[in-house]
Design a protein around this motif. Structure first.
Motif, PDB file in Angstrom:
ATOM      1  N   LYS A   1      -5.298  -2.705  -0.713  1.00  0.00           N
ATOM      2  CA  LYS A   1      -6.293  -2.403   0.125  1.00  0.00           C
ATOM      3  C   LYS A   1      -6.446  -1.071   0.446  1.00  0.00           C
ATOM      4  O   LYS A   1      -7.399  -0.334   0.452  1.00  0.00           O
ATOM      5  N   SER A   2      -5.146  -0.400   0.885  1.00  0.00           N
ATOM      6  CA  SER A   2      -5.177   0.789   1.266  1.00  0.00           C
ATOM      7  C   SER A   2      -5.467   2.077   0.050  1.00  0.00           C
ATOM      8  O   SER A   2      -6.412   2.775   0.428  1.00  0.00           O
ATOM      9  N   ILE A   3      -5.192   1.397  -1.109  1.00  0.00           N
ATOM     10  CA  ILE A   3      -5.611   2.436  -2.353  1.00  0.00           C
ATOM     11  C   ILE A   3      -6.980   2.300  -2.498  1.00  0.00           C
ATOM     12  O   ILE A   3      -7.785   3.271  -2.473  1.00  0.00           O
TER      13      ILE A   3
ATOM     14  N   ALA B   1      -0.005   7.648  -4.318  1.00  0.00           N
ATOM     15  CA  ALA B   1       0.597   6.250  -4.363  1.00  0.00           C
ATOM     16  C   ALA B   1       0.654   5.719  -3.040  1.00  0.00           C
ATOM     17  O   ALA B   1       1.176   6.769  -2.092  1.00  0.00           O
ATOM     18  N   GLU B   2       0.934   4.546  -2.843  1.00  0.00           N
ATOM     19  CA  GLU B   2       1.197   3.723  -1.619  1.00  0.00           C
ATOM     20  C   GLU B   2       2.633   3.206  -2.156  1.00  0.00           C
ATOM     21  O   GLU B   2       2.657   2.685  -2.891  1.00  0.00           O
ATOM     22  N   VAL B   3       3.390   3.316  -0.956  1.00  0.00           N
ATOM     23  CA  VAL B   3       4.819   2.356  -1.154  1.00  0.00           C
ATOM     24  C   VAL B   3       4.874   1.345   0.001  1.00  0.00           C
ATOM     25  O   VAL B   3       4.456   1.464   1.044  1.00  0.00           O
ATOM     26  N   LYS B   4       5.021   0.267  -0.705  1.00  0.00           N
ATOM     27  CA  LYS B   4       5.003  -1.098   0.094  1.00  0.00           C
ATOM     28  C   LYS B   4       6.296  -2.037  -0.508  1.00  0.00           C
ATOM     29  O   LYS B   4       6.650  -1.811  -1.632  1.00  0.00           O
ATOM     30  N   PRO B   5       6.611  -2.935   0.545  1.00  0.00           N
ATOM     31  CA  PRO B   5       7.667  -4.148  -0.173  1.00  0.00           C
ATOM     32  C   PRO B   5       7.134  -4.801  -0.998  1.00  0.00           C
ATOM     33  O   PRO B   5       5.894  -4.791  -1.109  1.00  0.00           O
ATOM     34  N   HIS B   6       7.860  -5.316  -1.885  1.00  0.00           N
ATOM     35  CA  HIS B   6       7.575  -6.075  -3.010  1.00  0.00           C
ATOM     36  C   HIS B   6       7.502  -7.526  -2.734  1.00  0.00           C
ATOM     37  O   HIS B   6       8.067  -8.542  -3.074  1.00  0.00           O
ATOM     38  N   ASN B   7       6.309  -7.846  -1.725  1.00  0.00           N
ATOM     39  CA  ASN B   7       6.093  -9.247  -1.441  1.00  0.00           C
ATOM     40  C   ASN B   7       4.700  -9.438  -1.410  1.00  0.00           C
ATOM     41  O   ASN B   7       3.725  -8.256  -1.314  1.00  0.00           O
ATOM     42  N   VAL B   8       4.082 -10.510  -1.150  1.00  0.00           N
ATOM     43  CA  VAL B   8       2.548 -10.725  -1.189  1.00  0.00           C
ATOM     44  C   VAL B   8       1.827  -9.725   0.118  1.00  0.00           C
ATOM     45  O   VAL B   8       1.005  -8.945  -0.198  1.00  0.00           O
ATOM     46  N   ARG B   9       2.308  -9.801   1.273  1.00  0.00           N
ATOM     47  CA  ARG B   9       1.790  -8.908   2.089  1.00  0.00           C
ATOM     48  C   ARG B   9       1.540  -7.471   1.610  1.00  0.00           C
ATOM     49  O   ARG B   9       0.689  -6.624   2.043  1.00  0.00           O
ATOM     50  N   GLY B  10       2.892  -7.021   1.237  1.00  0.00           N
ATOM     51  CA  GLY B  10       3.136  -5.470   0.890  1.00  0.00           C
ATOM     52  C   GLY B  10       2.076  -5.165  -0.206  1.00  0.00           C
ATOM     53  O   GLY B  10       1.334  -4.191  -0.290  1.00  0.00           O
ATOM     54  N   VAL B  11       2.250  -6.041  -1.276  1.00  0.00           N
ATOM     55  CA  VAL B  11       0.995  -5.768  -2.205  1.00  0.00           C
ATOM     56  C   VAL B  11      -0.429  -5.835  -1.925  1.00  0.00           C
ATOM     57  O   VAL B  11      -0.948  -4.742  -2.170  1.00  0.00           O
ATOM     58  N   LEU B  12      -0.741  -6.824  -1.288  1.00  0.00           N
ATOM     59  CA  LEU B  12      -2.162  -6.826  -0.776  1.00  0.00           C
ATOM     60  C   LEU B  12      -2.570  -5.725   0.105  1.00  0.00           C
ATOM     61  O   LEU B  12      -3.475  -5.096  -0.290  1.00  0.00           O
ATOM     62  N   ALA B  13      -1.710  -5.148   0.948  1.00  0.00           N
ATOM     63  CA  ALA B  13      -1.868  -4.469   1.945  1.00  0.00           C
ATOM     64  C   ALA B  13      -1.879  -2.904   0.877  1.00  0.00           C
ATOM     65  O   ALA B  13      -2.768  -1.903   1.403  1.00  0.00           O
TER      66      ALA B  13
ATOM     67  N   GLN C   1     -12.569  14.326  -2.622  1.00  0.00           N
ATOM     68  CA  GLN C   1     -12.363  14.598  -4.435  1.00  0.00           C
ATOM     69  C   GLN C   1     -11.714  13.089  -5.007  1.00  0.00           C
ATOM     70  O   GLN C   1     -11.091  12.251  -4.340  1.00  0.00           O
ATOM     71  N   PRO C   2     -12.546  13.090  -6.316  1.00  0.00           N
ATOM     72  CA  PRO C   2     -12.039  11.827  -6.918  1.00  0.00           C
ATOM     73  C   PRO C   2     -10.623  11.818  -7.400  1.00  0.00           C
ATOM     74  O   PRO C   2     -10.101  12.723  -7.896  1.00  0.00           O
ATOM     75  N   TYR C   3      -9.909  10.787  -7.289  1.00  0.00           N
ATOM     76  CA  TYR C   3      -8.604  10.697  -7.645  1.00  0.00           C
ATOM     77  C   TYR C   3      -8.607  10.171  -9.059  1.00  0.00           C
ATOM     78  O   TYR C   3      -9.422   9.039  -9.363  1.00  0.00           O
ATOM     79  N   GLN C   4      -7.559  10.917 -10.084  1.00  0.00           N
ATOM     80  CA  GLN C   4      -7.762  10.293 -11.393  1.00  0.00           C
ATOM     81  C   GLN C   4      -6.632   9.253 -11.548  1.00  0.00           C
ATOM     82  O   GLN C   4      -6.396   8.490 -12.385  1.00  0.00           O
ATOM     83  N   GLN C   5      -5.583   9.319 -10.613  1.00  0.00           N
ATOM     84  CA  GLN C   5      -4.526   8.312 -10.567  1.00  0.00           C
ATOM     85  C   GLN C   5      -4.341   7.941  -9.395  1.00  0.00           C
ATOM     86  O   GLN C   5      -4.443   8.460  -8.443  1.00  0.00           O
ATOM     87  N   ALA C   6      -3.940   6.387  -9.151  1.00  0.00           N
ATOM     88  CA  ALA C   6      -3.755   5.867  -7.905  1.00  0.00           C
ATOM     89  C   ALA C   6      -2.586   4.756  -8.266  1.00  0.00           C
ATOM     90  O   ALA C   6      -2.943   3.704  -8.994  1.00  0.00           O
ATOM     91  N   PHE C   7      -1.420   4.806  -7.691  1.00  0.00           N
ATOM     92  CA  PHE C   7      -0.583   3.907  -7.875  1.00  0.00           C
ATOM     93  C   PHE C   7      -0.104   3.000  -6.744  1.00  0.00           C
ATOM     94  O   PHE C   7      -0.022   3.559  -5.512  1.00  0.00           O
ATOM     95  N   LEU C   8       0.577   2.015  -7.138  1.00  0.00           N
ATOM     96  CA  LEU C   8       1.336   1.205  -5.837  1.00  0.00           C
ATOM     97  C   LEU C   8       2.911   1.124  -6.294  1.00  0.00           C
ATOM     98  O   LEU C   8       3.080   0.918  -7.561  1.00  0.00           O
ATOM     99  N   LEU C   9       3.574   1.638  -5.395  1.00  0.00           N
ATOM    100  CA  LEU C   9       5.074   1.726  -5.587  1.00  0.00           C
ATOM    101  C   LEU C   9       5.571   0.646  -4.774  1.00  0.00           C
ATOM    102  O   LEU C   9       5.243   0.628  -3.583  1.00  0.00           O
ATOM    103  N   THR C  10       6.322  -0.605  -5.094  1.00  0.00           N
ATOM    104  CA  THR C  10       6.781  -1.701  -4.537  1.00  0.00           C
ATOM    105  C   THR C  10       8.620  -1.300  -4.703  1.00  0.00           C
ATOM    106  O   THR C  10       8.996  -0.637  -5.488  1.00  0.00           O
TER     107      THR C  10
END
Length: 198
Positions: A48-50, A33-45, A59-68
């Motif tokens: 993109k990071s994911i 998971a990626e952790v970002k602020p809950h704003n446009v810049r954070g969500v887009l970044a 190795q293939p990831y079965q789960q990929a999340f964004l935490l804001t």
């Protein structure tokens, strides 16, 4: 009529929460998971990071999340944050041009399934100085301390007469943490620049 763009760092409204079952942990599944602020810049970044991390993974990831994390708009130093989890289902990430809340909520909903990680905002803990310094790490501590040290330096001896070339320098940026120039030389250069503008 030109459209009004939302500031990338402005807190977004709360996302629409999914009614689907919460994604469950499964032993043996590889995830991140990626952790970002809950704003446009954070969500887009974060999205993109994911995508980048999944593409470069061995190795293939079965789960990929964004935490804001969302705090009250306008809070420079939030006392509480509301954490969310996004299970991305699309790569279409263009936000709406107009900052109306309903448009932003609709855009957030198109990104995937959102879940609240807590029923209420999480209070940020108060730290004693030794614990705070350990928990936040050197970059955050430096961001707070460097301006104070810079201020003290420029009040020391005759350095008060110098022109600060690094008033907004952050610890993680390259270059000298403090740089200065003789004020007379600075004013002379400024006058030459301004003289050549006309």
């Amino acid at each position: 009529m030109s459209s009004i763009m939302i500031e990338p760092g402005t807190m977004l409204p709360a996302p629409p929460l999914s009614r689907k079952p919460v994604p469950a942990y499964s032993a043996g599944k590889l995830g991140f998971a990626e952790v970002k602020p809950h704003n446009v810049r954070g969500v887009l970044a974060g999205l993109k990071s994911i995508q980048k991390h999944k593409a470069e993974a061995k190795q293939p990831y079965q789960q990929a999340f964004l935490l804001t994390y969302r705090h009250q708009p306008g809070d420079l130093a939030p006392r509480a944050v509301m954490p969310y989890l996004l299970v991305p289902t699309t790569t279409s990430t263009t936000p709406p041009a107009r900052p109306a809340d309903k448009d932003l909520v609709a855009w957030l909903g198109r990104l995937g399934d959102w879940y609240a990680l807590s029923p209420a905002p999480l209070a940020l803990p108060a730290h004693t100085e030794p614990r705070w310094g350990r928990d936040v790490g050197p970059v955050v501590r430096g961001s707070m301390v460097e301006p104070l040290v810079r201020y003290a330096f420029y009040r020391f001896s005759n350095y008060r007469d110098a022109y600060d070339l690094t008033p907004k320098k952050q610890p993680q940026q390259k270059g000298a943490d403090v740089a200065w120039k003789e004020i007379a030389e600075y004013l002379y250069e400024l006058a030459s620049e301004l003289g050549s503008v006309g």
